[in-house]
Design an enzyme around this catalytic site. Structure first.
Site, PDB file in Angstrom:
ATOM      1  N   HIS A  81       0.839  -1.206   0.000  1.00 57.94           N
ATOM      2  CA  HIS A  81       0.000   0.000   0.000  1.00 57.94           C
ATOM      3  C   HIS A  81       0.865   1.243   0.000  1.00 57.94           C
ATOM      4  O   HIS A  81       2.066   1.179   0.249  1.00 57.94           O
ATOM      5  CB  HIS A  81      -0.903   0.025   1.257  1.00 57.94           C
ATOM      6  CG  HIS A  81      -0.141   0.251   2.525  1.00 57.94           C
ATOM      7  ND1 HIS A  81       0.638  -0.725   3.121  1.00 57.94           N
ATOM      8  CD2 HIS A  81      -0.002   1.348   3.305  1.00 57.94           C
ATOM      9  CE1 HIS A  81       1.195  -0.242   4.209  1.00 57.94           C
ATOM     10  NE2 HIS A  81       0.838   1.015   4.351  1.00 57.94           N
ATOM     11  N   ARG A 113       7.105  -8.411  16.307  1.00 59.80           N
ATOM     12  CA  ARG A 113       7.700  -7.124  15.909  1.00 59.80           C
ATOM     13  C   ARG A 113       6.718  -5.995  16.190  1.00 59.80           C
ATOM     14  O   ARG A 113       5.524  -6.137  15.947  1.00 59.80           O
ATOM     15  CB  ARG A 113       8.025  -7.169  14.418  1.00 59.80           C
ATOM     16  CG  ARG A 113       8.391  -5.836  13.808  1.00 59.80           C
ATOM     17  CD  ARG A 113       8.873  -5.978  12.366  1.00 59.80           C
ATOM     18  NE  ARG A 113       9.227  -4.683  11.839  1.00 59.80           N
ATOM     19  CZ  ARG A 113       8.428  -3.927  11.083  1.00 59.80           C
ATOM     20  NH1 ARG A 113       7.244  -4.375  10.731  1.00 59.80           N
ATOM     21  NH2 ARG A 113       8.811  -2.741  10.682  1.00 59.80           N
TER      22      ARG A 113
HETATM   23  C1  OGA Z   1       1.467   1.172   8.218  1.00 52.18           C
HETATM   24  C2  OGA Z   1       2.685   0.468   7.748  1.00 52.18           C
HETATM   25  C3  OGA Z   1       4.663  -0.786   8.242  1.00 52.18           C
HETATM   26  C4  OGA Z   1       5.361  -1.429   9.406  1.00 52.18           C
HETATM   27  O1  OGA Z   1       1.085   0.976   9.396  1.00 52.18           O
HETATM   28  O2  OGA Z   1       0.879   1.919   7.395  1.00 52.18           O
HETATM   29  O3  OGA Z   1       2.978   0.543   6.593  1.00 52.18           O
HETATM   30  O4  OGA Z   1       6.546  -1.714   9.278  1.00 52.18           O
HETATM   31  N1  OGA Z   1       3.427  -0.212   8.629  1.00 52.18           N
HETATM   32  O5  OGA Z   1       4.702  -1.650  10.416  1.00 52.18           O
HETATM   33 NI    NI Z   2       2.005   2.205   5.668  1.00 54.59          NI
END
Ligand code: OGA
Ligand code: NI
Length: 356
Positions: free
Chosen positions: A224, A290
């Protein structure tokens, strides 16, 4: 599957039933095993006002934003103790029993609360993650704020709420500095974007990606671009963030103390598409959970999103129609699942729904 099954699968790493709901097609989750070679930008020189350092910083930011749209910053001015303190609270929250987290379950239309796997909205290609979100508005206290912190953190909530507020403030300040640099790098007035976002709001999203038995089948966050303007991400020492660059998914290596900055769709619209928003996703792994802490900068609700005149010409016509952020946000909540083409599809939708 109802959303209860999804949370049981997510919270019990040994449970392998229901995994098909979390399965992503092969072509969407192939990895290159390469690291992204993003610039690591030291903001000390810029903060110190040195003209040479400012020019260098601006050039590095421009190169990154003409490419994949992501860079990291060090000496960014955000107190590492504050980051660690918020990170500790976030870990505490995600370690609470399911029932406690569900007490602050996020309701449709709200910016506050806990959710998991987007299982209340979708039933396929679910992301392997838990989330909690907050919003901090520039014009004061949100009515849901106290309820959220008290229900999530109990007696100690007041101090914790202040830490989250402070964190959001520090990130806002950093994002306005980045807006100055972005303005200079695009050859527009250095205060143009900074002023535009001065009264903007801040969303905090905390992601927890539990360990997963079949990490190659699923994704923590699907491909995204962030619909918001600018994203500042802190990741713990477990890698997982990936960026699509030169047709390959490349890993953004965690660097102690650094913050990851990426552009979102709303900024791309403000830059008339000269800078694209950054295509990214998160992968999961078998052995380690994570956490990522994500700050999103948004414009104030009444602001119209359109590029400055000097980024529009007969060679470069307007790429996107005027819009307000809340309309874009509502599109992603009611009509569209955020992906790599959200802004293009929103533009088409907006044009076809405009009164003639
Ligand atoms: C988000 C995203 C990436 C991540 O929350 O929009 O892209 O590493 N997170 O958590
Ligand atoms: Ni993101």
């Amino acid at each position: 599957m109802d959303s209860n099954d999804a949370i049981n699968t997510l919270l019990n790493p040994n449970l392998s039933k229901n995994l098909e709901k979390f399965t992503w097609p092969k072509e969407e989750n192939n990895s290159s095993n390469q690291d992204l070679n993003e610039p690591i930008i030291d903001l000390e020189g810029f903060h110190g006002g040195s003209a040479t350092e400012t020019a260098r910083t601006t050039e590095l930011v421009r190169a990154a934003c003409l490419g994949h749209g992501l860079f990291q910053v060090i000496n960014h001015g955000v107190d590492l103790e504050l980051i660690n303190s918020v990170n500790g609270q976030v870990n505490f929250f995600f370690n609470l029993p399911k029932e406690a987290k569900m007490r602050v379950h996020r309701l449709p239309g709200s910016f506050w609360g806990y959710s998991f796997a987007h299982a209340d909205r979708f039933s396929l290609k679910l992301p392997w993650k838990e989330i909690f979100s907050c919003i901090f508005r520039e014009d004061g206290h949100d009515s849901e704020e106290n309820h959220f912190f008290e229900s999530a953190f109990g007696q100690e909530f007041e101090k914790i709420r202040l830490d989250f507020q402070k964190y959001s403030h520090a990130m806002k300040k950093l994002s306005l500095t980045i807006m100055e640099i972005l303005g200079m790098s695009l050859g527009v007035d250095k205060l143009h974007y900074k002023d535009f976002f001065e009264d903007g709001s801040s969303i905090l999203r905390f992601n927890f990606y539990p360990p997963c038995q079949e990490p190659d089948q699923t994704l923590g966050t699907g491909p995204h671009c962030d619909p918001t303007a600018l994203t500042i991400l802190y990741q713990d020492q477990v890698a997982g963030l990936e960026v699509l660059a030169d047709g390959l998914w490349k890993s953004v290596r965690p660097r102690p103390g650094a913050l990851v900055i990426n552009l979102g769709d709303t900024f791309s619209a403000l830059a008339n598409g000269v800078y694209k928003s950054c295509p990214h996703r998160a992968v999961v792994n078998k052995s380690m959970g994570r956490v990522s802490m994500v700050y999103f900068l948004l414009p104030a609700e009444e602001k119209v999103i359109k590029p400055p005149n000097n980024l529009v010409s007969s060679e470069r016509l307007r790429q996107y129609p005027d819009f307000k952020w809340l309309d874009f946000h509502n599109f992603t909540q009611n009509h569209y699942r955020v992906d790599l083409a959200t802004l293009q599809n929103f533009s088409k939708w907006l044009i076809s729904h405009q009164p003639t």
